[in-house]
Design a protein around this motif. Structure first.
Motif, PDB file in Angstrom:
ATOM      1  N   UNK A   1       0.857  -1.176   0.000  1.00  0.00           N
ATOM      2  CA  UNK A   1       0.000   0.000   0.000  1.00  0.00           C
ATOM      3  C   UNK A   1       0.898   1.232   0.000  1.00  0.00           C
ATOM      4  N   UNK A   2       0.722   2.163  -0.931  1.00  0.00           N
ATOM      5  CA  UNK A   2       1.582   3.346  -0.982  1.00  0.00           C
ATOM      6  C   UNK A   2       1.616   4.094   0.353  1.00  0.00           C
ATOM      7  N   UNK A   3       2.774   4.659   0.654  1.00  0.00           N
ATOM      8  CA  UNK A   3       2.945   5.366   1.925  1.00  0.00           C
ATOM      9  C   UNK A   3       1.923   6.484   2.092  1.00  0.00           C
ATOM     10  N   UNK A   4       1.579   7.163   0.989  1.00  0.00           N
ATOM     11  CA  UNK A   4       0.609   8.257   1.078  1.00  0.00           C
ATOM     12  C   UNK A   4      -0.757   7.742   1.505  1.00  0.00           C
TER      13      UNK A   4
ATOM     14  N   UNK B   1      -2.095  -1.149   9.572  1.00  0.00           N
ATOM     15  CA  UNK B   1      -2.658  -0.910   8.242  1.00  0.00           C
ATOM     16  C   UNK B   1      -1.941  -1.774   7.211  1.00  0.00           C
ATOM     17  N   UNK B   2      -0.628  -1.822   7.279  1.00  0.00           N
ATOM     18  CA  UNK B   2       0.141  -2.621   6.316  1.00  0.00           C
ATOM     19  C   UNK B   2      -0.144  -4.113   6.492  1.00  0.00           C
ATOM     20  N   UNK B   3      -0.334  -4.533   7.730  1.00  0.00           N
ATOM     21  CA  UNK B   3      -0.663  -5.935   7.985  1.00  0.00           C
ATOM     22  C   UNK B   3      -2.022  -6.281   7.391  1.00  0.00           C
ATOM     23  N   UNK B   4      -3.002  -5.396   7.553  1.00  0.00           N
ATOM     24  CA  UNK B   4      -4.325  -5.642   6.968  1.00  0.00           C
ATOM     25  C   UNK B   4      -4.254  -5.658   5.446  1.00  0.00           C
ATOM     26  N   UNK B   5      -3.421  -4.784   4.870  1.00  0.00           N
ATOM     27  CA  UNK B   5      -3.246  -4.759   3.416  1.00  0.00           C
ATOM     28  C   UNK B   5      -2.707  -6.103   2.916  1.00  0.00           C
ATOM     29  N   UNK B   6      -1.704  -6.633   3.601  1.00  0.00           N
ATOM     30  CA  UNK B   6      -1.136  -7.923   3.207  1.00  0.00           C
ATOM     31  C   UNK B   6      -2.177  -9.034   3.339  1.00  0.00           C
ATOM     32  N   UNK B   7      -2.954  -9.004   4.408  1.00  0.00           N
ATOM     33  CA  UNK B   7      -3.990 -10.008   4.621  1.00  0.00           C
ATOM     34  C   UNK B   7      -5.067  -9.898   3.547  1.00  0.00           C
TER      35      UNK B   7
ATOM     36  N   UNK C   1      -4.037   6.665   8.705  1.00  0.00           N
ATOM     37  CA  UNK C   1      -3.645   6.803  10.115  1.00  0.00           C
ATOM     38  C   UNK C   1      -3.784   8.237  10.634  1.00  0.00           C
ATOM     39  N   UNK C   2      -4.034   9.190   9.767  1.00  0.00           N
ATOM     40  CA  UNK C   2      -4.240  10.573  10.200  1.00  0.00           C
ATOM     41  C   UNK C   2      -5.713  10.970  10.210  1.00  0.00           C
ATOM     42  N   UNK C   3      -6.593  10.051   9.799  1.00  0.00           N
ATOM     43  CA  UNK C   3      -7.999  10.401   9.615  1.00  0.00           C
ATOM     44  C   UNK C   3      -8.841  10.115  10.863  1.00  0.00           C
ATOM     45  N   UNK C   4      -9.819  10.987  11.164  1.00  0.00           N
ATOM     46  CA  UNK C   4     -10.767  10.719  12.250  1.00  0.00           C
ATOM     47  C   UNK C   4     -11.915   9.813  11.813  1.00  0.00           C
ATOM     48  N   UNK C   5     -11.977   9.477  10.533  1.00  0.00           N
ATOM     49  CA  UNK C   5     -13.052   8.645   9.986  1.00  0.00           C
ATOM     50  C   UNK C   5     -12.899   7.205  10.459  1.00  0.00           C
ATOM     51  N   UNK C   6     -14.025   6.513  10.617  1.00  0.00           N
ATOM     52  CA  UNK C   6     -14.000   5.110  11.033  1.00  0.00           C
ATOM     53  C   UNK C   6     -13.161   4.283  10.069  1.00  0.00           C
ATOM     54  N   UNK C   7     -12.379   3.368  10.622  1.00  0.00           N
ATOM     55  CA  UNK C   7     -11.455   2.577   9.812  1.00  0.00           C
ATOM     56  C   UNK C   7     -12.184   1.766   8.739  1.00  0.00           C
ATOM     57  N   UNK C   8     -13.378   1.255   9.035  1.00  0.00           N
ATOM     58  CA  UNK C   8     -14.114   0.492   8.023  1.00  0.00           C
ATOM     59  C   UNK C   8     -14.452   1.370   6.822  1.00  0.00           C
TER      60      UNK C   8
ATOM     61  N   UNK D   1     -17.543  -4.760   1.291  1.00  0.00           N
ATOM     62  CA  UNK D   1     -17.952  -4.929   2.684  1.00  0.00           C
ATOM     63  C   UNK D   1     -17.562  -6.291   3.256  1.00  0.00           C
ATOM     64  N   UNK D   2     -17.596  -7.324   2.434  1.00  0.00           N
ATOM     65  CA  UNK D   2     -17.243  -8.657   2.947  1.00  0.00           C
ATOM     66  C   UNK D   2     -15.779  -8.684   3.358  1.00  0.00           C
ATOM     67  N   UNK D   3     -14.910  -8.324   2.441  1.00  0.00           N
ATOM     68  CA  UNK D   3     -13.483  -8.377   2.748  1.00  0.00           C
ATOM     69  C   UNK D   3     -13.101  -7.414   3.865  1.00  0.00           C
ATOM     70  N   UNK D   4     -13.650  -6.216   3.861  1.00  0.00           N
ATOM     71  CA  UNK D   4     -13.302  -5.253   4.901  1.00  0.00           C
ATOM     72  C   UNK D   4     -13.755  -5.745   6.275  1.00  0.00           C
ATOM     73  N   UNK D   5     -14.986  -6.250   6.367  1.00  0.00           N
ATOM     74  CA  UNK D   5     -15.483  -6.768   7.646  1.00  0.00           C
ATOM     75  C   UNK D   5     -14.591  -7.893   8.160  1.00  0.00           C
ATOM     76  N   UNK D   6     -14.199  -8.761   7.266  1.00  0.00           N
ATOM     77  CA  UNK D   6     -13.429  -9.937   7.665  1.00  0.00           C
ATOM     78  C   UNK D   6     -11.981  -9.603   8.005  1.00  0.00           C
ATOM     79  N   UNK D   7     -11.370  -8.710   7.249  1.00  0.00           N
ATOM     80  CA  UNK D   7      -9.987  -8.322   7.532  1.00  0.00           C
ATOM     81  C   UNK D   7      -9.903  -7.602   8.876  1.00  0.00           C
ATOM     82  N   UNK D   8     -10.888  -6.772   9.178  1.00  0.00           N
ATOM     83  CA  UNK D   8     -10.910  -6.091  10.479  1.00  0.00           C
ATOM     84  C   UNK D   8     -11.071  -7.096  11.608  1.00  0.00           C
ATOM     85  N   UNK D   9     -11.911  -8.107  11.419  1.00  0.00           N
ATOM     86  CA  UNK D   9     -12.046  -9.128  12.449  1.00  0.00           C
ATOM     87  C   UNK D   9     -10.725  -9.854  12.653  1.00  0.00           C
TER      88      UNK D   9
END
Length: 268
Positions: free
Chosen positions: A132-135, A188-194, A141-148, A162-170
């Motif tokens: 995932x690009x650094x930007x 964030x990088x770990x979730x990207x790899x997953x 990581x700078x956003x107040x918005x919910x991670x999902x 929604x399926x992948x996001x829900x599952x990766x967060x779990x």
């Protein structure tokens, strides 16, 4: 709405059937008649997927852009196609095969510049980029918005639904309502790899499976999941059912105009 792995499977399928062949395009429904007339008889050079966007590249530096949206479907077959049934937006025939597109959100002809502009407004695709690009990491990581909501934002990550996001967060143990700024860059990088690994498996298998082997039905002695989306998952569309790890009832609530699913014990 199909997630990115489905679009990548379609791109591979259409490349196999049509790439390298001159094809005939029609629009039985009529809504893509001008585009079909412009491209019919040309060589279909290649196909590709970027996030949830499907592209057919033709000779003459023109492309057909397809976004299936909520209701779009694609069917194909061998030989001569039967008379069209229903609202067929685009029919492609060539190389001994046919393809019918119904109900897409978009089906349009794009120039090279317009394809570049489409890519530019999309985030990185987990099935196209190992990192995932650094930007993008910083934006999360700078956003107040919910991670999902951030992970579902196609301008940050293209292809995850929604399926992948829900599952990766779990799998990461992170609540979907946590603000992005409370999540570390490493997480964030770990979730990207997953996400990339799960979606690649989805391309290979044609379904979404997100549970570890220890939590599969045969390992736990439980019935297989029965759902039109198929596959084994931890929280998606399992509202009120026991978490496969801790037994807590899976929660559901609205978030950014979508349903969100999580385990209040396993995710914090």
């Amino acid at each position: 709405m199909p997630e990115g792995h489905t679009i990548h499977r379609l791109a591979a399928r259409h490349r196999e059937l049509f790439a390298g062949h001159k094809v005939e395009l029609t629009s039985p429904q009529g809504r893509f008649a001008a585009g079909a007339a412009l491209l019919s008889g040309r060589l279909l050079c290649d196909t590709e997927a970027y996030g949830k966007h499907l592209l057919h590249h033709y000779s003459g530096e023109l492309s057909v852009h397809v976004h299936l949206g909520l209701y779009g479907t694609v069917t194909d077959g061998a030989g001569t196609p039967a008379p069209p049934v229903g609202q067929v937006r685009m029919r492609v025939v060539g190389g001994g095969h046919w393809l019918d597109l119904r109900g897409p959100t978009d089906c349009s002809v794009l120039t090279v510049a317009e394809v570049a502009a489409l890519r530019a407004r999309l985030g990185a695709d987990p099935l196209r980029s190992p990192e995932l690009p650094a930007a993008s990491v910083e934006r999360i990581v700078r956003s107040p918005t919910a991670i999902a909501a951030l992970l579902l934002d196609q301008s940050i990550i293209a292809g995850a639904g929604l399926v992948y996001v829900s599952e990766v967060l779990f799998r990461a143990g992170i609540s979907p309502t946590r603000p992005g700024r409370s999540v570390s860059a490493e997480q964030v990088r770990s979730m990207w790899a997953d996400l990339g690994a799960l979606m690649a498996e989805g391309v290979a298998l044609g379904r979404i499976d997100t549970v570890h082997s220890a939590h599969m039905p045969e390992a736990m002695g439980r019935p297989p999941r029965v759902d039109r989306h198929g596959g084994e998952v931890y929280v998606y569309r399992r509202t009120g059912q026991p978490c496969l790890i801790c037994g807590t009832a899976v929660s559901r609530a609205g978030l950014a105009g979508r349903n969100s699913y999580w385990c209040s014990t396993c995710q914090s």
